[in-house]
Design a protein around this motif. Structure first.
Motif, PDB file in Angstrom:
ATOM      1  N   ASN A  53     -69.743   3.811 -61.527  1.00  0.00           N
ATOM      2  CA  ASN A  53     -69.959   4.434 -60.229  1.00  0.00           C
ATOM      3  C   ASN A  53     -69.434   3.509 -59.136  1.00  0.00           C
ATOM      4  OD1 ASN A  53     -70.811   5.742 -57.953  1.00  0.00           O
ATOM      5  ND2 ASN A  53     -72.821   6.247 -58.772  1.00  0.00           N
ATOM      6  N   ASN A  54     -68.238   3.798 -58.664  1.00  0.00           N
ATOM      7  CA  ASN A  54     -67.612   2.991 -57.621  1.00  0.00           C
ATOM      8  C   ASN A  54     -68.042   3.408 -56.218  1.00  0.00           C
ATOM      9  OD1 ASN A  54     -66.259   1.665 -59.636  1.00  0.00           O
ATOM     10  ND2 ASN A  54     -64.215   2.105 -58.886  1.00  0.00           N
ATOM     11  N   SER A  59     -59.990   1.353 -56.860  1.00  0.00           N
ATOM     12  CA  SER A  59     -60.016   0.326 -57.900  1.00  0.00           C
ATOM     13  C   SER A  59     -59.851  -1.063 -57.286  1.00  0.00           C
ATOM     14  CB  SER A  59     -58.916   0.604 -58.929  1.00  0.00           C
ATOM     15  OG  SER A  59     -58.891  -0.392 -59.905  1.00  0.00           O
ATOM     16  N   ARG A  60     -58.940  -1.184 -56.318  1.00  0.00           N
ATOM     17  CA  ARG A  60     -58.709  -2.476 -55.653  1.00  0.00           C
ATOM     18  C   ARG A  60     -59.974  -2.942 -54.923  1.00  0.00           C
ATOM     19  NH1 ARG A  60     -56.447  -6.521 -56.793  1.00  0.00           N
ATOM     20  NH2 ARG A  60     -58.357  -7.451 -56.160  1.00  0.00           N
ATOM     21  N   GLY A  81     -62.147  -3.332 -61.687  1.00  0.00           N
ATOM     22  CA  GLY A  81     -62.145  -2.251 -60.710  1.00  0.00           C
ATOM     23  C   GLY A  81     -63.059  -1.097 -61.067  1.00  0.00           C
ATOM     24  N   LEU A  82     -63.931  -1.306 -62.047  1.00  0.00           N
ATOM     25  CA  LEU A  82     -64.878  -0.274 -62.468  1.00  0.00           C
ATOM     26  C   LEU A  82     -66.288  -0.822 -62.324  1.00  0.00           C
ATOM     27  CD1 LEU A  82     -63.045   0.820 -65.735  1.00  0.00           C
ATOM     28  CD2 LEU A  82     -62.984   1.968 -63.513  1.00  0.00           C
ATOM     29  N   LEU A  83     -67.017  -0.333 -61.347  1.00  0.00           N
ATOM     30  CA  LEU A  83     -68.373  -0.816 -61.124  1.00  0.00           C
ATOM     31  C   LEU A  83     -69.302  -0.141 -62.135  1.00  0.00           C
ATOM     32  CD1 LEU A  83     -68.567  -0.875 -57.223  1.00  0.00           C
ATOM     33  CD2 LEU A  83     -67.910  -2.710 -58.792  1.00  0.00           C
ATOM     34  N   ASP A 147     -63.389  -4.265 -48.186  1.00  0.00           N
ATOM     35  CA  ASP A 147     -62.157  -4.705 -47.534  1.00  0.00           C
ATOM     36  C   ASP A 147     -62.328  -6.072 -46.859  1.00  0.00           C
ATOM     37  OD1 ASP A 147     -60.848  -2.388 -48.327  1.00  0.00           O
ATOM     38  OD2 ASP A 147     -61.230  -1.336 -46.438  1.00  0.00           O
ATOM     39  N   ILE A 148     -63.487  -6.296 -46.267  1.00  0.00           N
ATOM     40  CA  ILE A 148     -63.746  -7.579 -45.594  1.00  0.00           C
ATOM     41  C   ILE A 148     -63.882  -8.703 -46.597  1.00  0.00           C
ATOM     42  CG2 ILE A 148     -65.495  -8.851 -44.264  1.00  0.00           C
ATOM     43  CD1 ILE A 148     -65.997  -6.217 -42.729  1.00  0.00           C
ATOM     44  N   HIS A 149     -64.508  -8.432 -47.721  1.00  0.00           N
ATOM     45  CA  HIS A 149     -64.796  -9.483 -48.699  1.00  0.00           C
ATOM     46  C   HIS A 149     -63.740  -9.600 -49.797  1.00  0.00           C
ATOM     47  CE1 HIS A 149     -68.656  -9.046 -46.673  1.00  0.00           C
ATOM     48  NE2 HIS A 149     -68.768 -10.329 -46.913  1.00  0.00           N
ATOM     49  N   GLY A 150     -62.673  -8.862 -49.668  1.00  0.00           N
ATOM     50  CA  GLY A 150     -61.626  -8.889 -50.686  1.00  0.00           C
ATOM     51  C   GLY A 150     -60.587  -9.947 -50.453  1.00  0.00           C
TER      52      GLY A 150
END
Length: 150
Positions: A53-54, A59-60, A81-83, A147-150
C-alpha cells in the motif's frame, strides 16, 4: 495384400473417428461450468499483511520513504518502491515514537496508522481531519513528505 491395405484403412478411419468423438466429448465438458473451488476465507488482517500500500506514492517516492526509514528508523527491508509489511512496520515504529501511534506494530496501514501518519504530515501540508482515512489530502501530503525527504 489387398485385405491388409483395407484393414489399415479401416483402422485408420476408426482411430480418426475415435479421436474426433473424444475431442468433441472433451470439448463439450470443457465448456461446462466447473464446480466452484472451495478455498478457505482470507481474513482482512492476513490480506492486509500480504498487500502493498503506497498510499498513492509513485515507486520513486516510495523508495525515498524507504530510504528515509532506513536512515532514520532501522528499516532493513528492500528499497523496492513497494510499501509492504516491513516498510509499514518501520513507519509504525517511527509513528509510535513521536506521533501517538499506540496500536500493534503489524505492518498493516490501518486507521490508527493513518491517524498517526496524518499527525506527522501536519508538518508537511496536511490540513485535513485526523480521521484515519487516507483520502486525497492525506495522499498529497504524504507525496510532499516523500519528495522533501527523497
Amino acid at each position: 495384400m489387398r485385405p491388409s491395405l483395407m484393414t489399415r484403412s479401416i483402422v485408420s478411419a476408426t482411430a480418426v473417428a475415435g479421436l474426433a468423438i473424444g475431442t468433441l466429448a472433451g470439448a463439450g465438458t470443457s465448456f461446462a461450468a466447473s464446480a466452484p473451488a472451495t478455498q478457505p476465507a482470507l481474513s482482512a488482517q492476513a490480506f492486509g499483511a500480504l498487500a502493498t500500500n503506497n498510499l498513492g506514492l509513485t515507486s520513486r517516492q516510495a523508495k525515498d520513504v524507504q530510504l528515509w526509514l532506513r536512515w532514520n528508523h532501522e528499516y532493513t527491508g528492500s528499497i523496492d518502491g513497494l510499501l509492504g509489511t516491513n516498510s509499514w512496520k518501520a513507519m509504525q515504529r517511527h509513528l509510535a515514537e513521536d506521533w501517538e501511534y499506540k496500536d500493534s506494530i503489524d505492518g498493516i496501514p490501518g486507521p490508527n496508522t493513518i491517524k498517526a501518519l496524518q499527525r506527522m504530515l501536519r508538518d508537511h501540508g496536511y490540513n485535513g481531519p485526523i480521521d484515519g482515512i487516507a483520502g486525497d489530502v492525506t495522499r498529497a501530503a504524504f507525496a510532499k513528505f516523500a519528495d522533501i525527504h527523497g
